[in-house]
Scaffold this active site. Sequence first.
Site, PDB file in Angstrom:
ATOM      1  N   ARG A  59       0.830  -1.212   0.000  1.00 47.08           N
ATOM      2  CA  ARG A  59       0.000   0.000   0.000  1.00 47.08           C
ATOM      3  C   ARG A  59       0.868   1.267   0.000  1.00 47.08           C
ATOM      4  O   ARG A  59       0.547   2.253  -0.666  1.00 47.08           O
ATOM      5  CB  ARG A  59      -0.918  -0.014   1.224  1.00 47.08           C
ATOM      6  CG  ARG A  59      -1.921   1.125   1.273  1.00 47.08           C
ATOM      7  CD  ARG A  59      -2.989   0.826   2.322  1.00 47.08           C
ATOM      8  NE  ARG A  59      -4.010   1.862   2.334  1.00 47.08           N
ATOM      9  CZ  ARG A  59      -4.080   2.841   3.226  1.00 47.08           C
ATOM     10  NH1 ARG A  59      -3.154   2.920   4.173  1.00 47.08           N
ATOM     11  NH2 ARG A  59      -5.032   3.737   3.187  1.00 47.08           N
ATOM     12  N   HIS A  63       0.639   4.302  -2.688  1.00 47.66           N
ATOM     13  CA  HIS A  63       0.377   5.682  -2.301  1.00 47.66           C
ATOM     14  C   HIS A  63       1.526   6.608  -2.698  1.00 47.66           C
ATOM     15  O   HIS A  63       1.308   7.767  -3.047  1.00 47.66           O
ATOM     16  CB  HIS A  63       0.126   5.764  -0.798  1.00 47.66           C
ATOM     17  CG  HIS A  63      -1.248   5.323  -0.410  1.00 47.66           C
ATOM     18  ND1 HIS A  63      -1.931   5.825   0.682  1.00 47.66           N
ATOM     19  CD2 HIS A  63      -2.096   4.415  -0.969  1.00 47.66           C
ATOM     20  CE1 HIS A  63      -3.120   5.247   0.769  1.00 47.66           C
ATOM     21  NE2 HIS A  63      -3.230   4.383  -0.222  1.00 47.66           N
ATOM     22  N   ASN A  91      -2.863   8.954   4.619  1.00 46.67           N
ATOM     23  CA  ASN A  91      -1.654   8.266   5.064  1.00 46.67           C
ATOM     24  C   ASN A  91      -1.400   8.343   6.561  1.00 46.67           C
ATOM     25  O   ASN A  91      -0.843   7.409   7.154  1.00 46.67           O
ATOM     26  CB  ASN A  91      -0.440   8.827   4.324  1.00 46.67           C
ATOM     27  CG  ASN A  91      -0.523   8.624   2.833  1.00 46.67           C
ATOM     28  OD1 ASN A  91      -1.150   7.685   2.371  1.00 46.67           O
ATOM     29  ND2 ASN A  91       0.100   9.508   2.072  1.00 46.67           N
ATOM     30  N   HIS A 189      -6.330  -5.604  -2.590  1.00 48.97           N
ATOM     31  CA  HIS A 189      -7.160  -5.554  -1.379  1.00 48.97           C
ATOM     32  C   HIS A 189      -7.504  -6.947  -0.862  1.00 48.97           C
ATOM     33  O   HIS A 189      -8.232  -7.070   0.121  1.00 48.97           O
ATOM     34  CB  HIS A 189      -8.441  -4.773  -1.654  1.00 48.97           C
ATOM     35  CG  HIS A 189      -8.228  -3.296  -1.769  1.00 48.97           C
ATOM     36  ND1 HIS A 189      -9.208  -2.413  -2.142  1.00 48.97           N
ATOM     37  CD2 HIS A 189      -7.119  -2.537  -1.541  1.00 48.97           C
ATOM     38  CE1 HIS A 189      -8.728  -1.180  -2.149  1.00 48.97           C
ATOM     39  NE2 HIS A 189      -7.456  -1.235  -1.786  1.00 48.97           N
TER      40      HIS A 189
END
Length: 329
Positions: A59, A63, A91, A189
């Site tokens: 992740r 990001h 975040n 996910h």
Amino acid sequence: MVLYTALFLVLNLGSQLIGAQHLQVGFYNNKCKDAELIVKEEVEKAFAKDNGIAPGLLRMHFHDTFVRGCDASILIDSTPGNLAEKDGPPNGITLRGFEVIYNAKARLEAECEGVVSCADILSFAARDSVHITGGMFWEVPAGRRDGRISRASETVDIPPPFGNLSVITQAFRKKGLTQDEMVALLGAHTIGRSHCTSFSNRLYNFSPTNSQDPTLNRFYASQLKQECPQGPGGSIDPNLVVEMNLSPALMDPSYFADVLKCRGLFTSDQTLTTSPQTKNQTEEYAGNGLIWQQDFVAAMIKMSQIEVLTGAPGERRSEIRSNCRRINP
């Protein structure tokens, strides 16, 4: 420790995608031969203590890429005069795994000072995180440099979990990724966990006419309400988390099966059933995990090359940080 029999696939897609970006597989072979091994060891060490580190690193890479490209700007600490990416929404309270990158960087600086970029370490760690949870292995084209700018205000480019199909498709297209690649990447996910606050609107405050999202499986919604109860005034404890699915440490296609059963955790997950094209792709991946993993790897390689810095002539200023947490003096 691999949690199921991994399918090993060394893809030669790098040469097709890097073009003028000057990245290459085996970039550190003659510069710092143990670079990838050291990163792998740090990922494995952290994973042995907490298997949630793997989805955390994946992740973080995602990001980072969606803000200024793959330049490791997400690793920079805030200063009194600047709020950095790592402390911006979403975040600030949701990212984890920083210590893995920082530990790997410390070892690499001791072994090959000033050679391996933080951006490459993060790309290697994301690959290793996929592999250690049962996903395919791939060769990472490397040679990235690190950015010198990190602003929390720019995290608005990260696709939101409450976005509908149009919103998230546009967010991916803005970064040069197709809707097909988006669907493949959302399969990430299948591992990890989520803070309740990222989806609680689907449980308690969905719309003026529906307190609960009608597209959410009612039995699943009931389970989520037990794990994410409302507090005084309807508040949700920001520290509460739930697993993404029943196999949160296994990189398998169960995510797509869940979406088809209306068990997608985020609005941005469930929205894959709202168009014939994305629903057909979701059905294909749910029925054939090999196809999904192949597409996922190809999309990861492409994503990891978005707006990369390589120190090429005319490129905006970049560097190889000696400490991933701050820019060089």
